[in-house]
Design a protein around this motif. Sequence first.
Motif, PDB file in Angstrom:
ATOM      1  N   GLY A 135      -1.263  10.630   6.408  1.00  0.00           N
ATOM      2  CA  GLY A 135      -1.260  11.804   5.559  1.00  0.00           C
ATOM      3  C   GLY A 135      -1.928  12.993   6.223  1.00  0.00           C
ATOM      4  N   TRP A 152       6.688   9.986  -0.035  1.00  0.00           N
ATOM      5  CA  TRP A 152       5.587   9.037   0.051  1.00  0.00           C
ATOM      6  C   TRP A 152       5.863   8.032   1.154  1.00  0.00           C
ATOM      7  N   GLN A 190      -5.133   0.684   4.825  1.00  0.00           N
ATOM      8  CA  GLN A 190      -5.712   1.803   4.092  1.00  0.00           C
ATOM      9  C   GLN A 190      -5.987   2.994   5.000  1.00  0.00           C
ATOM     10  N   LEU A 224      -2.670   4.708   6.400  1.00  0.00           N
ATOM     11  CA  LEU A 224      -2.024   5.623   5.461  1.00  0.00           C
ATOM     12  C   LEU A 224      -2.810   6.919   5.328  1.00  0.00           C
ATOM     13  N   LYS A 225      -4.129   6.823   5.330  1.00  0.00           N
ATOM     14  CA  LYS A 225      -4.948   8.031   5.250  1.00  0.00           C
ATOM     15  C   LYS A 225      -4.715   8.923   6.463  1.00  0.00           C
ATOM     16  N   TYR A 239       0.860  -1.179   0.000  1.00  0.00           N
ATOM     17  CA  TYR A 239       0.000   0.000   0.000  1.00  0.00           C
ATOM     18  C   TYR A 239       0.902   1.236   0.000  1.00  0.00           C
ATOM     19  N   THR A 253       0.915   5.836  -0.146  1.00  0.00           N
ATOM     20  CA  THR A 253       0.228   7.121  -0.197  1.00  0.00           C
ATOM     21  C   THR A 253       1.233   8.234  -0.448  1.00  0.00           C
TER      22      THR A 253
END
Length: 241
Positions: A202, A161, A195, A198-199, A44, A46
């Motif tokens: 950020g 990233w 998921q 990572l969101k 995964y 981001t």
Amino acid sequence: MPDSAALSPRQRTRLDAYTQTGYNFDPDQLTDYTAATGWRVDDYETELPTEAPGPPAARGSWAAACEVLRRYSFPPPGLISGIFLPDQPLSQRVMVLRAQFLGFSFWFGVRIGGVTDETRPLPEGGQEQVWGYNYRTLEGHFERGQIEFIVHKNLTTGRVWCHIHAVSQTGRIRNPFYWLGFKLFGRRLQVRFSQQSLKRLGQQVEQMLREGWQAPPASDSPTVKPISAHDDAQAQLDKNR
């Protein structure tokens, strides 16, 4: 986060014993753990705010992401809560993770298996600065394997990233109730964790760049406290001694 120096000798002994708990897989065989040999291999990624080309800025996007990883503030608190030894160096950190999903709770023991801090060549040319760590599953975990969190910066372009790489396989689950729960929900828990983590990473990086480097609010982060402060975590510790 309480100072573990205040723990009783008995609690300290238990925590030290858990530090010696073995892995439930062989980390030396990681390169052999592939889809062809029955393992899940997940990646995964981001994008994070870019920086100017060159080494990472002292208070830039890359450094902020490293700090979020170090604090372990990125997992979604409604899904994962982390309990770890507050006085251990990151490279020696042991954690008990409580995963909650659709009414089920799963207790997982993990240990940091390595910290990465280096400059690497990029396949397309140039170099990148990378920092991060992995943690590995301990005896008693419902899964076997390793998950790695790495922050990258392309020193030529300034691109930043974060990448998650996980290798996993269902472990031995003796309790039929937990075996069924993990069979039904374990995979979805894995995907949601990566998921959403990572969101949140950020979001926290962007907040740090806007507002400064204060620690995230306690209500917005996983629970972080000594294992002995929670009865179920202590039971998991005693089970694995």
